[in-house]
Write a protein that holds these residues in place. Sequence first.
Motif, PDB file in Angstrom:
ATOM      1  N   THR A  50       0.856  -1.180   0.000  1.00  0.00           N
ATOM      2  CA  THR A  50       0.000   0.000   0.000  1.00  0.00           C
ATOM      3  C   THR A  50       0.895   1.234   0.000  1.00  0.00           C
ATOM      4  O   THR A  50       2.086   1.158   0.296  1.00  0.00           O
ATOM      5  CB  THR A  50      -0.959  -0.002   1.208  1.00  0.00           C
ATOM      6  N   ILE A  51       0.313   2.361  -0.322  1.00  0.00           N
ATOM      7  CA  ILE A  51       1.055   3.621  -0.330  1.00  0.00           C
ATOM      8  C   ILE A  51       0.677   4.405   0.920  1.00  0.00           C
ATOM      9  O   ILE A  51      -0.500   4.632   1.189  1.00  0.00           O
ATOM     10  CB  ILE A  51       0.742   4.439  -1.602  1.00  0.00           C
ATOM     11  N   ASP A  52       1.698   4.794   1.675  1.00  0.00           N
ATOM     12  CA  ASP A  52       1.506   5.528   2.918  1.00  0.00           C
ATOM     13  C   ASP A  52       1.855   6.990   2.706  1.00  0.00           C
ATOM     14  O   ASP A  52       2.802   7.315   1.989  1.00  0.00           O
ATOM     15  CB  ASP A  52       2.430   4.930   3.994  1.00  0.00           C
ATOM     16  N   ILE A  66       4.967  13.185  -4.532  1.00  0.00           N
ATOM     17  CA  ILE A  66       5.776  11.969  -4.404  1.00  0.00           C
ATOM     18  C   ILE A  66       6.713  12.030  -3.195  1.00  0.00           C
ATOM     19  O   ILE A  66       7.075  10.998  -2.636  1.00  0.00           O
ATOM     20  CB  ILE A  66       6.550  11.665  -5.701  1.00  0.00           C
ATOM     21  N   CYS A  67       7.066  13.203  -2.744  1.00  0.00           N
ATOM     22  CA  CYS A  67       7.917  13.352  -1.552  1.00  0.00           C
ATOM     23  C   CYS A  67       7.159  12.996  -0.272  1.00  0.00           C
ATOM     24  O   CYS A  67       7.771  12.818   0.780  1.00  0.00           O
ATOM     25  CB  CYS A  67       8.451  14.770  -1.449  1.00  0.00           C
ATOM     26  N   ASN A  68       5.831  12.913  -0.338  1.00  0.00           N
ATOM     27  CA  ASN A  68       5.025  12.594   0.829  1.00  0.00           C
ATOM     28  C   ASN A  68       4.476  11.163   0.758  1.00  0.00           C
ATOM     29  O   ASN A  68       3.647  10.790   1.571  1.00  0.00           O
ATOM     30  CB  ASN A  68       3.870  13.591   0.972  1.00  0.00           C
ATOM     31  N   LEU A  69       4.924  10.370  -0.213  1.00  0.00           N
ATOM     32  CA  LEU A  69       4.424   9.010  -0.377  1.00  0.00           C
ATOM     33  C   LEU A  69       5.546   8.007  -0.192  1.00  0.00           C
ATOM     34  O   LEU A  69       6.691   8.276  -0.556  1.00  0.00           O
ATOM     35  CB  LEU A  69       3.806   8.841  -1.776  1.00  0.00           C
ATOM     36  N   GLN A  70       5.222   6.843   0.376  1.00  0.00           N
ATOM     37  CA  GLN A  70       6.201   5.780   0.568  1.00  0.00           C
ATOM     38  C   GLN A  70       5.481   4.442   0.556  1.00  0.00           C
ATOM     39  O   GLN A  70       4.284   4.356   0.810  1.00  0.00           O
ATOM     40  CB  GLN A  70       6.953   5.967   1.883  1.00  0.00           C
ATOM     41  N   LEU A  71       6.224   3.388   0.265  1.00  0.00           N
ATOM     42  CA  LEU A  71       5.682   2.031   0.239  1.00  0.00           C
ATOM     43  C   LEU A  71       5.582   1.488   1.659  1.00  0.00           C
ATOM     44  O   LEU A  71       6.482   1.711   2.482  1.00  0.00           O
ATOM     45  CB  LEU A  71       6.595   1.134  -0.596  1.00  0.00           C
ATOM     46  N   ALA A  72       4.497   0.778   1.941  1.00  0.00           N
ATOM     47  CA  ALA A  72       4.316   0.174   3.264  1.00  0.00           C
ATOM     48  C   ALA A  72       3.431  -1.058   3.150  1.00  0.00           C
ATOM     49  O   ALA A  72       2.688  -1.214   2.184  1.00  0.00           O
ATOM     50  CB  ALA A  72       3.681   1.178   4.220  1.00  0.00           C
ATOM     51  N   HIS A  73       3.541  -1.944   4.131  1.00  0.00           N
ATOM     52  CA  HIS A  73       2.583  -3.048   4.250  1.00  0.00           C
ATOM     53  C   HIS A  73       1.250  -2.450   4.696  1.00  0.00           C
ATOM     54  O   HIS A  73       1.230  -1.447   5.426  1.00  0.00           O
ATOM     55  CB  HIS A  73       3.023  -4.056   5.322  1.00  0.00           C
ATOM     56  N   MET A  74       0.167  -3.076   4.302  1.00  0.00           N
ATOM     57  CA  MET A  74      -1.140  -2.564   4.709  1.00  0.00           C
ATOM     58  C   MET A  74      -1.285  -2.568   6.230  1.00  0.00           C
ATOM     59  O   MET A  74      -1.776  -1.601   6.815  1.00  0.00           O
ATOM     60  CB  MET A  74      -2.272  -3.374   4.083  1.00  0.00           C
ATOM     61  N   CYS A  75      -0.807  -3.625   6.907  1.00  0.00           N
ATOM     62  CA  CYS A  75      -0.944  -3.691   8.371  1.00  0.00           C
ATOM     63  C   CYS A  75      -0.088  -2.617   9.060  1.00  0.00           C
ATOM     64  O   CYS A  75      -0.507  -2.037  10.065  1.00  0.00           O
ATOM     65  CB  CYS A  75      -0.615  -5.072   8.896  1.00  0.00           C
ATOM     66  N   CYS A  76       1.088  -2.334   8.526  1.00  0.00           N
ATOM     67  CA  CYS A  76       1.942  -1.285   9.099  1.00  0.00           C
ATOM     68  C   CYS A  76       1.291   0.088   8.914  1.00  0.00           C
ATOM     69  O   CYS A  76       1.301   0.919   9.828  1.00  0.00           O
ATOM     70  CB  CYS A  76       3.315  -1.296   8.438  1.00  0.00           C
ATOM     71  N   ASN A  77       0.735   0.306   7.733  1.00  0.00           N
ATOM     72  CA  ASN A  77       0.081   1.575   7.436  1.00  0.00           C
ATOM     73  C   ASN A  77      -1.138   1.780   8.330  1.00  0.00           C
ATOM     74  O   ASN A  77      -1.363   2.876   8.851  1.00  0.00           O
ATOM     75  CB  ASN A  77      -0.317   1.609   5.957  1.00  0.00           C
ATOM     76  N   ARG A  78      -1.911   0.716   8.551  1.00  0.00           N
ATOM     77  CA  ARG A  78      -3.084   0.818   9.414  1.00  0.00           C
ATOM     78  C   ARG A  78      -2.672   1.075  10.870  1.00  0.00           C
ATOM     79  O   ARG A  78      -3.325   1.825  11.579  1.00  0.00           O
ATOM     80  CB  ARG A  78      -3.915  -0.458   9.333  1.00  0.00           C
ATOM     81  N   ALA A  79      -1.588   0.453  11.310  1.00  0.00           N
ATOM     82  CA  ALA A  79      -1.124   0.645  12.686  1.00  0.00           C
ATOM     83  C   ALA A  79      -0.607   2.067  12.892  1.00  0.00           C
ATOM     84  O   ALA A  79      -0.792   2.652  13.956  1.00  0.00           O
ATOM     85  CB  ALA A  79      -0.033  -0.365  13.019  1.00  0.00           C
ATOM     86  N   LYS A  80       0.050   2.607  11.859  1.00  0.00           N
ATOM     87  CA  LYS A  80       0.567   3.971  11.951  1.00  0.00           C
ATOM     88  C   LYS A  80      -0.577   4.973  11.989  1.00  0.00           C
ATOM     89  O   LYS A  80      -0.522   5.968  12.712  1.00  0.00           O
ATOM     90  CB  LYS A  80       1.474   4.272  10.762  1.00  0.00           C
ATOM     91  N   SER A  81      -1.619   4.711  11.219  1.00  0.00           N
ATOM     92  CA  SER A  81      -2.778   5.587  11.127  1.00  0.00           C
ATOM     93  C   SER A  81      -2.341   7.001  10.749  1.00  0.00           C
ATOM     94  O   SER A  81      -1.674   7.186   9.747  1.00  0.00           O
ATOM     95  CB  SER A  81      -3.560   5.551  12.441  1.00  0.00           C
ATOM     96  N   ASN A  82      -2.683   8.003  11.546  1.00  0.00           N
ATOM     97  CA  ASN A  82      -2.275   9.376  11.226  1.00  0.00           C
ATOM     98  C   ASN A  82      -1.300   9.923  12.262  1.00  0.00           C
ATOM     99  O   ASN A  82      -1.236  11.114  12.511  1.00  0.00           O
ATOM    100  CB  ASN A  82      -3.498  10.290  11.104  1.00  0.00           C
ATOM    101  N   LYS A  83      -0.503   9.029  12.856  1.00  0.00           N
ATOM    102  CA  LYS A  83       0.453   9.444  13.890  1.00  0.00           C
ATOM    103  C   LYS A  83       1.726  10.009  13.272  1.00  0.00           C
ATOM    104  O   LYS A  83       2.117   9.642  12.180  1.00  0.00           O
ATOM    105  CB  LYS A  83       0.828   8.255  14.766  1.00  0.00           C
TER     106      LYS A  83
END
Length: 114
Positions: A50-52, A66-83
């Motif tokens: 997913t893209i975080d 593009i400077c604000n986007l990065q690759l992530a696992h969906m579970c990692c992205n969900r855990a990070k949320s908006n922190k």
Amino acid sequence: MKKNYTQRLGPFRQEYERNKKKILMTQDTCALCGKPVDKSLKYPHPMSATIDHIIPIDRGGHPSDICNLQLAHMCCNRAKSNKLQAETVADGVPEAISNRVLPWSMDWTKYKPK
């Protein structure tokens, strides 16, 4: 009045989709946990790609830069949320705001694009 396709998806959608393809082609590691991302896994698999947004949109981050986007696992992205995580220096003043806990390969605060 009926809206066209691009209006329904928002003003930044086309740029986001272009940058998403670039990130999926060039990055192979989750920016949040540091483990490889298996791009063959599809949603809803928790380890799918997913893209975080590094700085969440609701915290002032740009939705498609593009400077604000990065690759992530969906579970990692969900855990990070908006922190956001603030790294502090000796005097207690935040030096940089980031969502990464990984060591940096270079000092990105001094990076200047060509």
